[in-house]
Design an enzyme around this catalytic site. Sequence first.
Site, short mmCIF file in Angstrom:
data_model
loop_
_atom_site.label_atom_id
_atom_site.label_comp_id
_atom_site.label_asym_id
_atom_site.label_seq_id
_atom_site.Cartn_x
_atom_site.Cartn_y
_atom_site.Cartn_z
N HIS A 180 -5.92 -21.47 10.57
CA HIS A 180 -7.26 -21.89 10.17
C HIS A 180 -8.03 -20.74 9.50
O HIS A 180 -8.62 -20.92 8.42
CB HIS A 180 -8.06 -22.42 11.36
CG HIS A 180 -9.51 -22.55 11.01
ND1 HIS A 180 -9.98 -23.57 10.22
CD2 HIS A 180 -10.55 -21.71 11.24
CE1 HIS A 180 -11.28 -23.36 10.00
NE2 HIS A 180 -11.65 -22.24 10.61
N CYS B 109 -7.22 -28.02 11.94
CA CYS B 109 -8.42 -28.87 11.90
C CYS B 109 -8.12 -30.36 11.72
O CYS B 109 -8.90 -31.21 12.13
CB CYS B 109 -9.36 -28.39 10.80
SG CYS B 109 -10.08 -26.78 11.19
N CYS C 61 -7.05 -27.73 7.20
CA CYS C 61 -5.86 -26.98 7.61
C CYS C 61 -5.12 -27.72 8.72
O CYS C 61 -5.65 -28.65 9.31
CB CYS C 61 -6.27 -25.57 8.07
SG CYS C 61 -6.82 -25.52 9.78
N ASP D 122 -8.08 -7.31 0.65
CA ASP D 122 -7.13 -7.63 1.70
C ASP D 122 -7.80 -7.39 3.05
O ASP D 122 -8.73 -6.59 3.15
CB ASP D 122 -5.91 -6.71 1.62
CG ASP D 122 -6.26 -5.28 2.01
OD1 ASP D 122 -6.83 -4.57 1.18
OD2 ASP D 122 -5.99 -4.89 3.17
N ASP E 244 0.86 -1.17 0.00
CA ASP E 244 0.00 0.00 0.00
C ASP E 244 0.91 1.23 0.00
O ASP E 244 2.13 1.12 0.03
CB ASP E 244 -0.97 -0.03 1.18
CG ASP E 244 -0.27 0.04 2.51
OD1 ASP E 244 0.96 0.32 2.54
OD2 ASP E 244 -0.93 -0.17 3.54
N SER E 245 0.32 2.41 -0.03
CA SER E 245 1.13 3.62 -0.17
C SER E 245 1.44 4.27 1.17
O SER E 245 2.23 5.20 1.25
CB SER E 245 0.38 4.64 -1.01
OG SER E 245 -0.77 5.05 -0.28
N GLY E 246 0.79 3.79 2.22
CA GLY E 246 0.92 4.43 3.52
C GLY E 246 -0.18 5.45 3.78
O GLY E 246 -0.39 5.88 4.90
N GLY F 36 -11.44 4.39 0.20
CA GLY F 36 -12.41 5.23 0.88
C GLY F 36 -13.78 4.61 1.07
O GLY F 36 -14.77 5.29 1.25
N CYS G 99 -12.81 -28.36 6.93
CA CYS G 99 -11.50 -27.73 6.69
C CYS G 99 -10.37 -28.74 6.84
O CYS G 99 -10.40 -29.60 7.72
CB CYS G 99 -11.31 -26.58 7.67
SG CYS G 99 -9.74 -25.73 7.50
N ASP H 88 -2.99 8.26 -1.64
CA ASP H 88 -4.31 8.86 -1.80
C ASP H 88 -4.73 9.54 -0.51
O ASP H 88 -4.11 9.35 0.52
CB ASP H 88 -5.36 7.81 -2.19
CG ASP H 88 -5.51 6.72 -1.13
OD1 ASP H 88 -4.51 6.43 -0.45
OD2 ASP H 88 -6.61 6.17 -0.98
ZN LIG Z 1 -9.06 -25.36 9.66
#
Ligand SMILES: [Zn+2]
Length: 377
Positions: free
Chosen positions: A341, A315, A312, A272, A98-100, A222, A310, A153
Site C-alpha cells: 500500500h 485496499c 492496491c 528514493d 548508489d556508490s556506497g 548531502g 487507493c 562522494d
Molecule cells: Zn492501498
Amino acid sequence: MPQKGAAVVTVFEVTATDGAARAGVLRTAHGDVPTPAFMPVGTKASVKSLHPDEVRAAGAAILLGNTYHLHFRPGEDLIAELGGLHAFMGWEGPILTDSGGFQVFSLRDTLLAVDDGGVTFRSVYDGDRARFTPELAAAVQAKLGSDVAMCLDVCPPAGVTRAELERAVGLTTTWAARQREAPRAPGQLVFGITQGGSDRELRSRSVEEITALGFDGYALGGLSVGEPRPEMVDAVGWAAPLLPADRPRYFMGIGDPDGILDVIARGIDMFDCVLPTRMGRTGTALTSHGRLNLRNARFARDARPLDERCSCPACTRFSRAYIRHLVNQQELLALRLLSLHNLRFLLDVTLGARSAIEDGRLADFTLEMRQRMASEA
Ligand SMILES: [Zn+2]
C-alpha cells in the site's frame, strides 16, 4: 557539456514544465523511466517482502540497489557470474545503484580515515577493514550492471564545520574526475553528485566543478541528512536550478509525501526512500488522509480499507481492522500489505504530480493533496 561517446540517443528529455517543476523521460538500457520518478529501494537486491512483479504492478519504473551492501553480501563477482543484478533479482526494468558513499559516511562509528585516494572503514558485516575508492565504486557498479551508476562522494551529516563541508566538496570533485574515467557497463549512465550542504557558496562551487566534468545526470547529495526541513527545502529551491536543465536531477534520500511534493515543485526529477517498507514495519500506513498508525485502538473495528482512494491489493480486499490484527500479531502479511500500500501511495502521488505538471496545475494539486492529508479520514 559534451558527453563521452557522443550520445546519439538523448538520455533525458523534458516533456512539460510547470514553474520550476518538470515532467520528462529518462532513457536507460533497460527501458524508459517517466519522471518525476520515485525509486523504491531494494537495499539487498530486494524491496523488502515484495515480489518484483508486485513492485512493478504498484507502478515502479526503476529500482535502487545499494552498492555497499551488495559488495559485502553476496559480492559483485557472484552477482556478475549469475548474469548481473537484473537477472539475479528477477527485475528486468531499470536499476540505479548508489556508490556506497552514503552508507560509509552515515555509519560514522565505522569510519576510519578519509584521504585523497578514498575512504577506509569497518564493514558492518564483520568489522573487517574495508576501503572504497572511486575506481572500486565504478568497478562494483559495472559488475552489477546497473543502468545508472552513482559517483562515490563524501557525504557529511548536517552540522559539520564549514571546513569539513569544504573538504567534502573538494574530495567529491577529485573522486568524480577519477570515476568518470573508469570503465563502465555497456550502456551504463553515470551521475555526478554535488555536495556542500545548504551552504550556497560551497554548493555552487560543487555544482560548477561536477557539471564541468560532464555526467549523464546530477544529484543533490548531502541534503536531508539531519538539517531542519525548511532549510533543506530552501536549498533545493536555489540549488536545483543551478544544475543543467537538459539532464536529470536526482535528490538523494527523500520519500515522504510532503517531501516528494516539495522537491518536485523545485525541479527535481528523481528521488528514493526506504519509507514505504520501513513504515510498513512499524505498522504505519501513508494515506491520502495522512499517516495511520494501525496499532491505535480506534481501528479495532474499522471495516474501511486503509485508503478509500487507493486500488492496491491491500485496499481492494482488506479492512483496517484486519491489518491492525495482523500488525498486533506480528504476522508477515501485515508487512507485505502495508508495504504494497505505502509503495503504491507514494508512486500514485508522484504520478499525480506528473499529470499535474503536464496540465499546468501542480500548485493546485499540491494544495489539494496537503489539505486532504491534514484532514481526518
Ligand atoms: Zn492501498
